[in-house]
Design a protein around this motif. Structure first.
Motif: not given
Length: 282
Positions: A14, A237-238, A241-242, A246, A249, A274, A278
């Motif tokens: 991050y 964003y979620q 991520v799904r 990974r 970001t 996130a 993950l």
């Protein structure tokens, strides 16, 4: 033809965009910031304070380079002098990767100082792919290309934007920088599904996420990158991520800079959203 480094790129965690307003604070207390993205053009100089600062950050953080002047979609010839300077900077700081935008910024030698969208046609696709291959030959590495926000569309377009990006990445063997805010802005302005856009993109090509804020206009929302990330963009964003897993970001802020602590707090929110997703997917 020069050999292009196609080794897998690292996961960085991050990070933040490096801006002069936060130089001192970042060096004093970088807690929670795992890497930095620099604007390439700010450091494409022969010497002076920009490079002195850059060397200090290079000793503390992994760096990536993000440009705004490649103009990969223009019909003007590629700027070979610009590419030589870009390659020299990359050799100097050894970034984890180099990125720019899938757009055009000028034509006939005139720089519009904006990131203009492309028609999503087979002709434009092949034009862009040929130019990306030339850039990658010069840099001897894969590059990342970022989706831009847009406010007009072309009647000639034959593909959805996500389909176009996916084809560019596949045919040119490049990678993608997915700006989540830009997806949301364009989806609202043009009335398409942001989730369908994500589904069009191949997970194997997504190397980086950008998160940023926008401004609500009378008829459109404007990608200003000068405000906190909105709740709608956090939700998207979620979903990213799904789908993509990974991915490195970062929070991108280009104006109205808050204290560094506020950006680090936003970055912490990205991490908090996130990481549980993950872990559950592992």
């Amino acid at each position: 033809m020069p050999a292009i480094n196609t080794d897998a790129l690292p996961y960085l965690g991050y990070g933040l965009g490096l801006r002069t307003e936060h130089y001192e604070a970042l060096l004093a207390d970088p807690a929670g910031v795992e890497w930095l993205e620099i604007v390439s053009e700010n450091y494409m100089v022969d010497g002076g304070l920009p490079l002195v600062w850059l060397e200090r950050f290079r000793q503390r953080f992994p760096l990536v380079m993000h440009g705004v002047s490649l103009s990969i979609g223009s019909t003007d010839p590629l700027d070979e002098a610009y590419l030589a300077r870009l390659a020299a900077l990359a050799r100097r700081i050894e970034p984890a990767w180099v990125s720019d935008h899938l757009c055009w910024t000028g034509v006939q030698g005139v720089n519009l100082h904006d990131l203009m969208p492309l028609p999503y046609t087979e002709e434009a696709l092949q034009h862009v792919v040929d130019r990306i291959r030339r850039v990658q030959d010069i840099l001897k590495r894969r590059i990342l290309l970022e989706n831009v926000s847009s406010y007009v569309s072309f009647a000639a377009s034959q593909l959805r934007e996500g389909e176009f990006l996916a084809e560019v990445a596949q045919r040119a063997d490049c990678l993608l920088l997915l700006d989540i805010n830009n997806v949301y802005v364009s989806a609202i302005n043009h009335g398409f599904s942001a989730l369908d856009y994500l589904r069009d993109l191949p997970p194997s090509r997504i190397q980086q996420f950008h998160l940023a804020g926008y401004e609500q206009g009378d008829r459109l929302i404007i990608d200003t990158h000068d405000a906190p990330v909105s709740s709608a963009v956090w939700e998207l964003y979620q979903e990213a991520v799904r789908r993509f897993g990974r991915v490195s970001t970062m929070i991108e802020r280009d104006d109205h800079f808050p204290p560094l602590a506020e950006l680090i707090s936003e970055l912490g929110h990205a991490r908090a959203l996130a990481e549980p997703l993950l872990r559950n997917a592992a």
